[in-house]
Enzyme design. Structure first.
Site, PDB file in Angstrom:
ATOM      1  N   ASP A   1       0.789  -1.243   0.000  1.00  0.00           N
ATOM      2  CA  ASP A   1       0.000   0.000   0.000  1.00  0.00           C
ATOM      3  C   ASP A   1       0.820   1.293   0.000  1.00  0.00           C
ATOM      4  OD1 ASP A   1      -1.938  -1.948   0.323  1.00  0.00           O
ATOM      5  OD2 ASP A   1      -2.921  -1.014   2.035  1.00  0.00           O
TER       6      ASP A   1
ATOM      7  N   LYS B   1      -7.194  -4.884  -3.133  1.00  0.00           N
ATOM      8  CA  LYS B   1      -8.047  -5.343  -2.030  1.00  0.00           C
ATOM      9  C   LYS B   1      -9.018  -4.252  -1.626  1.00  0.00           C
ATOM     10  CE  LYS B   1      -4.396  -4.042   1.227  1.00  0.00           C
ATOM     11  NZ  LYS B   1      -5.006  -2.875   1.899  1.00  0.00           N
TER      12      LYS B   1
ATOM     13  N   CYS C   1      -2.078  -2.294   7.718  1.00  0.00           N
ATOM     14  CA  CYS C   1      -2.008  -3.236   6.599  1.00  0.00           C
ATOM     15  C   CYS C   1      -0.717  -4.056   6.586  1.00  0.00           C
ATOM     16  CB  CYS C   1      -2.242  -2.505   5.279  1.00  0.00           C
ATOM     17  SG  CYS C   1      -3.951  -1.894   5.148  1.00  0.00           S
TER      18      CYS C   1
END
Ligand code: ZN
Length: 190
Positions: free
Chosen positions: A8, A103, A145
């Site tokens: 990310d 995602k 994350c």
């Protein structure tokens, strides 16, 4: 076989984005240096047989977004598909990813293991299909994350390292707690 999972490293999670993590742009540049060195050596000579990335990729993630976020389970609008926020940060250059896993289209998704490639392949299937047994995890954010991805990687049976210098967290307390939790789960903090 070892893989690097870059979690990310997107505009919205870096300075100037809608949900910035302090140090995000620096992390993007530092990961890029690792990727650049690998591309100079050639994939066969480097530490990583495979390099993959994950992206938060929201269409309508329900109560994961909030106008009054608590910054624990609800967040400002971020990584909305079709906006610049979802793109990799420009400091992350080159971007020689062997696969990218998206995602969170319609729900919160912290772990990269909830992601899929455009053709629907899950991260665990992809890694196992490439004979990967060890993974290094880096990116944003340590306490969300990165944490979820590393813990799932342990659950899936991989040997897992988190590259602390190539991560940044949302808040010190939750970052410390995440590091403790990951270490207790068997993650090596490198
Ligand atoms: Zn999200």
């Amino acid at each position: 076989m070892r893989a690097l999972i870059v979690v990310d490293v997107q505009n919205d999670f870096c300075e100037g984005g809608s949900l910035p993590v302090e140090g995000g742009a620096r992390v993007a540049a530092d990961i890029a240096a690792v990727l650049h060195a690998r591309s100079q050596r050639g994939p066969d000579a480097g530490d990583y047989a495979q390099v993959v990335a994950t992206k938060d990729h929201h269409v309508d993630p329900g109560d994961h977004w909030s106008a009054e976020p608590d910054f624990e389970s609800s967040w400002p609008v971020h990584c909305e598909v079709g906006t610049d926020g979802v793109a990799f940060h420009p400091n992350l250059d080159p971007q020689p990813f062997d696969a990218v896993f998206l995602k969170g289209d319609h729900a919160a998704a912290y772990s990269g293991f909830e992601g899929r490639t455009d053709d629907g392949t899950s991260l665990v299937d992809w890694l196992q299909g490439h004979a990967v047994t060890e993974v290094d995890v880096c990116g944003l954010a340590t306490d969300h994350c990165v944490r979820a991805t590393a813990l799932d990687a342990v659950t899936e049976g991989f040997s897992v390292r988190v590259l602390r210098d190539l991560c940044a967290g949302v808040a010190p307390a939750t970052t410390d707690a995440a590091l403790t939790e990951m270490a207790a789960a068997g993650v090596t903090l490198a």
